[in-house]
Design a protein around this motif. Structure first.
Motif, mmCIF file in Angstrom:
data_model
loop_
_atom_site.group_PDB
_atom_site.id
_atom_site.type_symbol
_atom_site.label_atom_id
_atom_site.label_comp_id
_atom_site.label_asym_id
_atom_site.label_seq_id
_atom_site.Cartn_x
_atom_site.Cartn_y
_atom_site.Cartn_z
ATOM 1 N N VAL A 1 -6.922 1.723 -5.869
ATOM 2 C CA VAL A 1 -6.394 1.595 -7.229
ATOM 3 C C VAL A 1 -5.232 0.613 -7.188
ATOM 4 O O VAL A 1 -4.286 0.789 -6.418
ATOM 5 C CB VAL A 1 -5.927 2.955 -7.790
ATOM 6 N N PHE A 2 -5.337 -0.444 -8.025
ATOM 7 C CA PHE A 2 -4.308 -1.476 -8.082
ATOM 8 C C PHE A 2 -3.490 -1.304 -9.365
ATOM 9 O O PHE A 2 -4.043 -1.334 -10.466
ATOM 10 C CB PHE A 2 -4.936 -2.865 -8.052
ATOM 11 N N ALA A 3 -2.194 -1.114 -9.195
ATOM 12 C CA ALA A 3 -1.330 -0.887 -10.353
ATOM 13 C C ALA A 3 -0.017 -1.621 -10.140
ATOM 14 O O ALA A 3 0.249 -2.164 -9.063
ATOM 15 C CB ALA A 3 -1.076 0.606 -10.542
ATOM 16 N N TYR A 4 0.794 -1.645 -11.184
ATOM 17 C CA TYR A 4 2.137 -2.221 -11.082
ATOM 18 C C TYR A 4 2.979 -1.620 -12.197
ATOM 19 O O TYR A 4 2.446 -1.055 -13.166
ATOM 20 C CB TYR A 4 2.095 -3.752 -11.178
ATOM 21 N N GLY A 5 4.290 -1.752 -12.051
ATOM 22 C CA GLY A 5 5.192 -1.297 -13.104
ATOM 23 C C GLY A 5 4.996 0.176 -13.433
ATOM 24 O O GLY A 5 4.900 1.026 -12.542
ATOM 25 N N PRO A 6 4.889 0.484 -14.732
ATOM 26 C CA PRO A 6 4.877 1.903 -15.142
ATOM 27 C C PRO A 6 3.652 2.669 -14.655
ATOM 28 O O PRO A 6 3.701 3.902 -14.545
ATOM 29 C CB PRO A 6 4.885 1.817 -16.676
ATOM 30 N N MET A 7 2.567 1.966 -14.371
ATOM 31 C CA MET A 7 1.320 2.656 -14.032
ATOM 32 C C MET A 7 1.262 3.078 -12.557
ATOM 33 O O MET A 7 0.350 3.806 -12.168
ATOM 34 C CB MET A 7 0.120 1.759 -14.350
ATOM 35 N N VAL A 8 2.211 2.641 -11.758
ATOM 36 C CA VAL A 8 2.172 3.007 -10.338
ATOM 37 C C VAL A 8 2.313 4.524 -10.188
ATOM 38 O O VAL A 8 1.582 5.164 -9.428
ATOM 39 C CB VAL A 8 3.286 2.262 -9.565
ATOM 40 N N ARG A 9 3.226 5.079 -10.927
ATOM 41 C CA ARG A 9 3.422 6.524 -10.846
ATOM 42 C C ARG A 9 2.147 7.265 -11.278
ATOM 43 O O ARG A 9 1.756 8.263 -10.663
ATOM 44 C CB ARG A 9 4.598 6.919 -11.733
ATOM 45 N N THR A 10 1.519 6.777 -12.324
ATOM 46 C CA THR A 10 0.270 7.390 -12.785
ATOM 47 C C THR A 10 -0.804 7.309 -11.699
ATOM 48 O O THR A 10 -1.560 8.263 -11.469
ATOM 49 C CB THR A 10 -0.210 6.679 -14.063
ATOM 50 N N ALA A 11 -0.861 6.173 -11.027
ATOM 51 C CA ALA A 11 -1.852 5.999 -9.967
ATOM 52 C C ALA A 11 -1.606 6.971 -8.814
ATOM 53 O O ALA A 11 -2.555 7.553 -8.254
ATOM 54 C CB ALA A 11 -1.816 4.551 -9.458
ATOM 55 N N VAL B 1 -3.598 3.646 -3.057
ATOM 56 C CA VAL B 1 -2.839 3.109 -4.190
ATOM 57 C C VAL B 1 -2.055 1.893 -3.722
ATOM 58 O O VAL B 1 -1.278 1.968 -2.764
ATOM 59 C CB VAL B 1 -1.875 4.163 -4.779
ATOM 60 N N VAL B 2 -2.284 0.777 -4.408
ATOM 61 C CA VAL B 2 -1.578 -0.458 -4.094
ATOM 62 C C VAL B 2 -0.672 -0.809 -5.270
ATOM 63 O O VAL B 2 -1.142 -0.929 -6.403
ATOM 64 C CB VAL B 2 -2.567 -1.615 -3.820
ATOM 65 N N ASP B 3 0.624 -0.934 -4.974
ATOM 66 C CA ASP B 3 1.584 -1.417 -5.973
ATOM 67 C C ASP B 3 1.629 -2.937 -5.831
ATOM 68 O O ASP B 3 2.137 -3.461 -4.843
ATOM 69 C CB ASP B 3 2.955 -0.796 -5.702
ATOM 70 N N VAL C 1 0.872 -1.171 0.000
ATOM 71 C CA VAL C 1 0.000 0.000 0.000
ATOM 72 C C VAL C 1 0.916 1.229 0.000
ATOM 73 O O VAL C 1 1.553 1.542 0.994
ATOM 74 C CB VAL C 1 -0.928 0.006 1.225
ATOM 75 N N LEU C 2 0.989 1.882 -1.141
ATOM 76 C CA LEU C 2 1.910 3.012 -1.268
ATOM 77 C C LEU C 2 1.321 4.266 -0.656
ATOM 78 O O LEU C 2 2.046 5.154 -0.215
ATOM 79 C CB LEU C 2 2.193 3.295 -2.751
ATOM 80 N N PRO D 1 -4.118 -11.197 0.377
ATOM 81 C CA PRO D 1 -4.505 -10.523 1.626
ATOM 82 C C PRO D 1 -4.415 -9.001 1.537
ATOM 83 O O PRO D 1 -5.298 -8.300 2.042
ATOM 84 C CB PRO D 1 -3.513 -11.104 2.644
ATOM 85 N N VAL D 2 -3.379 -8.489 0.897
ATOM 86 C CA VAL D 2 -3.263 -7.030 0.776
ATOM 87 C C VAL D 2 -4.349 -6.489 -0.156
ATOM 88 O O VAL D 2 -4.971 -5.458 0.108
ATOM 89 C CB VAL D 2 -1.851 -6.644 0.279
#
Lengths: 327, 347
Positions: free
Chosen positions: A209-219, A235-237, A200-201, A247-248
């Motif tokens: 909002v669930f994101a990973y990689g390049p979209m984390v910054r956008t989130a 925001v969850v990476d 959880v960022l 669980p997260v």
């Protein structure tokens, strides 16, 4: 180590892994003398020699197949696929051999290979250079799939993946290679979060909002804008795509009751679909709105002058947040 | 399934009963007779007639210039098919097992699927990539996969998954006439092969004339009010068997045969779930990041309030085992489908 780019952080992670274990090899197209087209392997051949940092022919199937053989004999090869779209010529080795060998040998054979893939768009590249194929690997039993989003994770996660006895698809967001983050002095991988943990960022109350990689910054950017509009966005990476840290993920939806998934890859049959399914299965009584998926359109990746229209941007993420929040 | 189940289509109703394989070959042969640009190529499609009898008799009827036995080099002959298609032919290229897609994925995705888009619509690739899918006969981890979730995620090609002899013929004809690349995934268990598990529904009513079965719409192959089973390919047959078994117990199962995954008929799925409130997705492909997730997401993004219960019966995320008992444990068998349905209607 101070402020470090993602590319440099992965480079340092590879260097540390090679120092720690003489069985770790790096192989791929232009990874040696050139140091990689994104300079992720810069300097490694000079310091570790041509036997451990191997410039290969342009033959992805050959790169992965050779790595399989090396892994069977006790090495821990790290293969670079120069661009995401070039992984397809190596697909059979990955999905038929790398992914299945441990299972087919009744667990007798281990295949500790890491396949690094710079993935995603946003750099104005030509065709076959901006793909996001992560769902194809996550849909393949026997592979683990992770995606780093920042320099500190890049440094730690590449070492964790190399240390694992399982085969990994290691996805690097190429348009974030030059973004910097702080790597604390003396930071070692032992202090890092477990490889398959989501993070959880940014905590929030209204929408996850669930994101990973390049979209984390956008989130993260979208969450900041939404905050100004009175919405509290979590925001969850994901960090790990397969396995997912359920669980997260479900804990976040249990708090907010609303979920938006975000990736560059086409939406249909993608990672967002699986997230929606898992959330539907696990959060049946806490879900208060449709799970919306934001992602690439169901067309091939467009030419560079159109990619800003294709890639999910702040507006599309904020629109999805608004729609689930006001449902 | 009979012809009349596809509303809005004027199709003949006089039929004979054909196996899935014979229906499919008949469709190909009729298109080859109609259009000289239609050719067939692949491994053992000629003299052998296709290892799953998908091309039996075509070599004798149309000759070696139009029915081409290729070397065992998928990337080579699929690439050749793409070239023929861009030059105006209508090749039907057989990838013997879908499991072999890895050796030719660059041709399939980077070329076959993308050329139309990347040429700004100037070049068409009217090609059928037909491929055998599915397990159940101890062929191991590299010859038993379904993998339609993989193909459906990649934009630029249609993906069809027929379940009946009627659709095997009619959708093959539609696929050949389609100007887009169509991945035609046929299950070995619906071909009516003597050496596969006996499946009475692998023989069905098929009109003798050429006809198109539309690519896109799903079919409600059994209406019911209690539970929606969304599925495709061989699992449609298993779901229908279970639905018939459960009918006397008072559980009324609706079975939706998706028929086509790209395009995907989301409306039919949503309408059924709106009626029953209980959704079971039965999928012979791997569970995670595939078809079952897409169906769940389709409902979840439309209105999660529609659903009272949801479950999936799919291959757990392991390679398909070789041992028969283990393989049966991971496949979506009738027993697992029945347990899944009963789990949805229970307290």
């Amino acid at each position: 180590m101070g402020q470090t780019t993602l590319a440099k952080a992965i480079n340092m992670g590879l260097r540390t892994a090679m120092e720690d274990d003489p069985k770790v090899l790096v192989m791929g197209e232009d990874v040696g003398r050139l140091g990689g087209v994104f300079r992720v392997t810069d300097g490694l051949q000079k310091d570790f020699g041509e036997d451990r940092v191997i410039d290969t022919p342009l033959a992805e199937s050959g790169i992965i197949g050779t790595a399989v053989g090396l892994a069977l004999r006790g090495y821990r090869p790290v293969c670079e696929i120069q661009f995401d779209g070039f992984v397809f010529p190596g697909f059979d080795q990955i999905v038929s051999q790398v992914a299945k060998m441990h299972y087919r040998s009744l667990g007798k054979v281990r295949v500790p290979i890491v396949i690094r893939i710079p993935f995603g768009g946003g750099i104005g590249a030509v065709e076959h250079h901006s793909e996001s194929p992560e769902a194809l690997f996550a849909h393949t039993p026997g592979l683990k799939v992770v995606a780093c989003s920042n320099a500190l994770d890049g440094y730690a996660m590449i070492q964790q993946a190399i240390a694992s006895d399982d085969p990994y698809i290691f996805l690097e967001p190429k348009r974030r290679y030059w973004e910097k983050a702080e790597i604390p002095d003396g930071f070692s991988v032992g202090a890092a979060d477990p490889l398959h943990s989501a993070r959880v960022l940014r905590p929030g109350r209204d929408v996850s909002v669930f994101a990973y990689g390049p979209m984390v910054r956008t989130a993260i950017q979208a969450a900041a804008v939404a905050e100004g509009e009175g919405r509290s966005v979590e925001v969850v990476d994901l960090r790990s795509i397969s396995p997912l840290d359920l669980p997260v993920i479900t804990g976040s939806v249990a708090r907010t009751g609303r979920a938006v998934t975000l990736h560059e890859a086409p939406v249909s049959f993608g990672v967002g679909a699986e997230l929606a399914a898992r959330i539907t299965e696990a959060c049946f009584y806490s879900l208060e709105a449709p799970v919306l998926r934001v992602g690439g359109f169901d067309v091939p990746y467009p030419p560079a002058r159109l990619e800003e229209e294709y890639l999910p941007d702040l507006d599309r993420v904020l629109d999805a947040i608004d729609r689930v929040a006001s449902y | 399934m009979t012809a009349t189940q596809h509303e809005g289509l004027s199709v003949p109703t006089a039929t004979r009963r054909l196996s899935g394989a014979k229906a499919m070959v008949e469709g190909i042969a009729q298109e080859m007779a109609r259009d000289p640009e239609v050719i067939v190529m692949g491994e053992d499609v000629g003299a052998y007639g296709g290892i799953f009898s998908s091309t039996t008799g075509l070599l004798e009827q149309f000759g070696a210039a139009r029915v081409l036995d290729t070397p065992i080099s998928e990337t080579g002959f699929i690439g050749a098919g793409i070239g023929a298609a861009t030059e105006g032919m209508r090749p039907i290229v057989e990838l013997m097992f879908a499991d072999f897609f890895g050796v030719c994925m660059d041709q399939i995705y980077n070329h076959m699927a993308k050329i139309h888009y990347e040429s700004g619509g100037a070049v068409r690739v009217p090609m059928v990539l037909m491929t055998a899918v599915g397990g159940g006969y101890s062929d191991g981890a590299q010859h038993s996969q379904s993998l339609w979730g993989t193909f459906a995620h990649l934009p630029g090609m249609k993906v069809v998954v027929p379940s009946s002899p009627y659709d095997l013929k009619g959708m093959m004809i539609s696929a050949i006439r389609d100007d887009n690349p169509v991945v035609f995934m046929f299950h070995k268990g619906i071909m009516g092969l003597p050496w596969m598990a006996k499946n009475p529904r692998a023989v069905g009513d098929v009109p003798p004339e050429p006809y198109e079965a539309p690519i896109g719409p799903a079919a409600v192959v059994r209406p019911g009010g209690d539970v929606t089973v969304v599925t495709c390919s061989l699992s449609v047959h298993h779901a229908l068997d279970v639905a018939e078994d459960l009918a006397p117990t008072g559980i009324d199962v609706e079975v939706v045969d998706l028929r086509s995954l790209v395009p995907l008929d989301r409306e039919t799925v949503l309408a059924s779930v709106a009626k029953t409130g209980r959704l079971l997705v039965v999928d012979e492909d791997y569970r995670s990041f595939g078809l079952s997730g897409e169906i769940a997401a389709t409902v979840a993004e439309h209105d999660p309030g529609l659903l009272r219960r949801f479950a999936r019966v799919a291959v757990p995320d392991v390679p398909i085992p070789y041992a028969h008992t283990l393989e049966q444990a991971v496949l979506p068998t009738r027993e697992r489908i029945r347990a899944g349905i009963e789990g949805l209607v229970g307290p």
